[in-house]
Design an enzyme around this catalytic site. Structure first.
Site, PDB file in Angstrom:
ATOM      1  N   ARG A  22     -22.208  53.279   4.548  1.00 21.75           N
ATOM      2  CA  ARG A  22     -22.465  54.250   5.594  1.00 21.75           C
ATOM      3  C   ARG A  22     -21.584  55.467   5.375  1.00 21.75           C
ATOM      4  O   ARG A  22     -20.561  55.401   4.718  1.00 21.75           O
ATOM      5  CB  ARG A  22     -22.201  53.649   6.969  1.00 21.75           C
ATOM      6  CG  ARG A  22     -20.799  53.146   7.185  1.00 21.75           C
ATOM      7  CD  ARG A  22     -20.744  52.317   8.461  1.00 21.75           C
ATOM      8  NE  ARG A  22     -19.375  51.956   8.800  1.00 21.75           N
ATOM      9  CZ  ARG A  22     -18.578  52.699   9.562  1.00 21.75           C
ATOM     10  NH1 ARG A  22     -19.013  53.816  10.059  1.00 21.75           N
ATOM     11  NH2 ARG A  22     -17.356  52.309   9.821  1.00 21.75           N
ATOM     12  N   THR A  23     -22.054  56.578   5.948  1.00 22.12           N
ATOM     13  CA  THR A  23     -21.337  57.834   5.746  1.00 22.12           C
ATOM     14  C   THR A  23     -20.096  57.868   6.614  1.00 22.12           C
ATOM     15  O   THR A  23     -20.165  57.609   7.811  1.00 22.12           O
ATOM     16  CB  THR A  23     -22.245  59.007   6.139  1.00 22.12           C
ATOM     17  OG1 THR A  23     -23.447  58.918   5.411  1.00 22.12           O
ATOM     18  CG2 THR A  23     -21.569  60.313   5.831  1.00 22.12           C
ATOM     19  N   LEU A  24     -18.979  58.183   6.017  1.00 21.11           N
ATOM     20  CA  LEU A  24     -17.745  58.328   6.787  1.00 21.11           C
ATOM     21  C   LEU A  24     -17.296  59.772   6.892  1.00 21.11           C
ATOM     22  O   LEU A  24     -16.802  60.210   7.913  1.00 21.11           O
ATOM     23  CB  LEU A  24     -16.618  57.494   6.164  1.00 21.11           C
ATOM     24  CG  LEU A  24     -16.755  55.985   6.327  1.00 21.11           C
ATOM     25  CD1 LEU A  24     -15.554  55.293   5.719  1.00 21.11           C
ATOM     26  CD2 LEU A  24     -16.891  55.605   7.796  1.00 21.11           C
ATOM     27  N   ASP A 126     -24.575  55.515  10.575  1.00 15.57           N
ATOM     28  CA  ASP A 126     -24.755  56.043   9.233  1.00 15.57           C
ATOM     29  C   ASP A 126     -25.426  57.409   9.326  1.00 15.57           C
ATOM     30  O   ASP A 126     -26.572  57.584   8.881  1.00 15.57           O
ATOM     31  CB  ASP A 126     -25.624  55.071   8.420  1.00 15.57           C
ATOM     32  CG  ASP A 126     -25.769  55.498   6.978  1.00 15.57           C
ATOM     33  OD1 ASP A 126     -26.694  55.008   6.311  1.00 15.57           O
ATOM     34  OD2 ASP A 126     -24.963  56.357   6.514  1.00 15.57           O
ATOM     35  N   PRO A 127     -24.716  58.384   9.916  1.00 16.72           N
ATOM     36  CA  PRO A 127     -25.405  59.639  10.223  1.00 16.72           C
ATOM     37  C   PRO A 127     -25.712  60.483   8.995  1.00 16.72           C
ATOM     38  O   PRO A 127     -25.059  60.355   7.958  1.00 16.72           O
ATOM     39  CB  PRO A 127     -24.391  60.363  11.117  1.00 16.72           C
ATOM     40  CG  PRO A 127     -23.072  59.836  10.689  1.00 16.72           C
ATOM     41  CD  PRO A 127     -23.310  58.404  10.312  1.00 16.72           C
TER      42      PRO A 127
END
Lengths: 245, 276
Positions: A22-24, A126-127
């Site tokens: 996931r995007t951090l 997870d934008p």
């Protein structure tokens, strides 16, 4: 980004994937987009920079793209996520065209589709790390809206992302009015972009202004704004405070 | 159509290139009571004959609202019709949710037709036994479609399906050229008159029919009994007055009229109870 945690229990090392990808945080980012409704449609301005952290690394990134016949999409934030969104929209508009039945997706439909996508990704932690600006004209009606990475979505007569919200929108609140001519609209946007150029450290002096009307989309060639740095206090900036910079 | 050795399942072709099970499904549509649709540039009217299983029961619903801008009238197996209406409502609402915009009716009927086609090409399924008259709005105006159990769909200016629909079709064929520019009121009147044709002599009353309208600035809705009766009164005034005047003499005549009505009902007893 895969998080693999080796677990050593003595006999063998087991690698477990603790979290799904996931995007951090974003890597290559675009800065503000500023957009306004005007007499014939919508005008959208952005610079062509892609920052890699504090480095102004890429100088030729188009952050405003035409979508279908009726819409313009501008994005700030992670550039790779913007490219992903363009792929989603490509599929969407392709399917729409394949129907070939006289119906077509307008800016309102695309805005809502994007809102659903952004919100659903946010719910999965997870934008898509973008703030999107969607403008367009269909059947004579202008449309301008925004979606953020957490799925906040709204429409307005003028919108801006990132620093633009703080620096450009106050100008627009004072000086925007309905039925701006094209020249006045461009002047207004250039005024906003100049302020951003002076004050936003991730802005570069190479911008494009895109226009959408009932007839279609035009994206200008990249150009730069005239800036003025000859203020007297710039000549000797540390005059009042020796040792500072 | 007679029984033959190629009609046992839908995945068997006949030597003459026919799928008999599909054709039998289309027969089921003809057994249901009449449903009529007509459209103008800006409005669509759907009307149907109210048929009840028996005197004790209420009549079956044959017209369904799919969305504010789409309605459907069915003829044939009502259970199949109900399930397909639910599917249409679901498709419509999903589209509205994602795009905040009404689903174009032209796309809905293609989804419906594709769904029906699947049932003509699987050995473990059977075709839907219901014909659907779908009326709705698009970017290009008002549309009326007919969806067939075969998976075909056609666009119409006006159409009628179900039993005794031929009478209505004849009436509509005479008048259809004027429908595109018709006013809303004229369109409704034509729909009710077409319904009257299917009744073959039975007196037209507002309790016998259901009428629904949708238009460019008008969400789908049913007309109430009063409004329907008002329209009927504009063209059925004279016969009613005669009946009132000659009531005493009319009674023995009324009985045979009721008798033929009942005979008409018993004639339909070959129709399976599940079909309306």
């Amino acid at each position: 980004m895969t998080f693999t945690v080796p677990i050593d229990n003595g006999d063998s090392v087991k690698i477990a994937e603790e979290e799904s990808q996931r995007t951090l945080y974003p890597y290559v980012t675009g800065t503000s987009i500023v957009a306004i409704k005007y007499k014939d449609g919508v005008l959208m301005a952005s610079d062509m920079g892609g920052s890699y952290g504090s480095t102004l690394r890429y100088k030729n990134i188009e952050r405003v793209k035409a979508i279908g016949k009726h819409s313009l999409l501008g994005a700030s934030g992670e550039i790779s996520d913007f490219q992903e969104i363009l792929r989603y929209l490509d599929e969407l508009t392709l399917n729409d065209n394949m129907w070939d039945d006289g119906n077509s997706l307008g800016p309102k439909e695309i805005h809502n589709y994007l809102t659903r996508v952004m919100y659903n990704r946010r719910n999965k932690f997870d934008p898509l790390w973008n703030t999107l600006v969607l403008g367009g004209v269909k059947n004579g009606k202008s449309y301008l809206g925004m979606v953020s990475m957490i799925g906040v979505s709204f429409e307005d007569d003028h919108v801006a992302t990132g620093f633009g919200n703080h620096l450009a929108r106050p100008i627009l609140r004072d000086e925007w009015h309905a039925d701006l001519s094209f020249e006045d609209g461009v002047k207004l946007l250039e005024k906003c972009m100049r302020v951003l150029l002076y004050r936003d450290r991730s802005a570069i002096n190479k911008l494009q202004i895109a226009k959408i009307t009932e007839e279609g989309v035009t994206v200008s060639q990249p150009y730069s704004l005239k800036t003025f740095w000859e203020f007297s206090s710039f000549h000797n900036p540390t005059a009042g405070a020796e040792g500072s910079w | 159509m007679f029984r033959n050795q190629y009609d046992t399942d839908v995945t068997t072709w006949s030597p003459t290139g026919r799928l008999f099970q599909v054709e039998y499904a289309m027969e089921a549509v003809k057994q249901g009571s009449a449903a009529i649709g007509l459209r103008s540039r800006s409005h669509v009217v759907l009307a149907c004959v109210n048929k009840a299983q028996s005197e004790l029961s209420s009549h079956q619903r044959k017209i369904f609202k799919v969305d504010d801008h789409i309605g459907v009238a069915i003829a044939g197996l009502t259970a199949d019709g109900r399930v397909l209406s639910r599917y249409m409502r679901s498709e419509s609402i999903n589209h509205s949710f994602t795009y905040e915009s009404p689903l174009p009716v032209g796309r809905l009927v293609v989804h419906l037709a594709d769904k029906a086609q699947v049932c003509t090409q699987r050995s473990w399924k059977r075709p839907y036994g219901v014909g659907l008259l779908v009326g709705g709005l698009d970017e290009s105006g008002a549309h009326l479609y007919y969806n067939c159990p075969s998976g075909n769909y056609f666009e119409y200016q006006a159409f009628a399906i179900g039993s005794r629909s031929q009478a209505a079709k004849t009436y509509l064929e005479r008048r259809f050229e004027s429908f595109q520019e018709s006013s809303r009121e004229d369109l409704i009147k034509d729909a009710i008159m077409a319904i009257r044709e299917t009744l073959q002599g039975e007196t037209l009353k507002s309790s016998l029919c259901t009428v629904s309208v949708l238009g460019v600035d008008e969400a789908f809705h049913f007309l109430d009994q009063e409004s329907i009766q008002k329209v009927i009164d504009t063209f059925e005034k004279v016969p009613e007055e005669e009946e009132d005047a000659g009531e005493g003499e009319a009674e023995p005549e009324a009985a045979p009229a009721a008798g033929t009505g009942e005979q008409g009902g018993s004639g339909d007893q070959d129709v399976a109870p599940m079909e309306i």
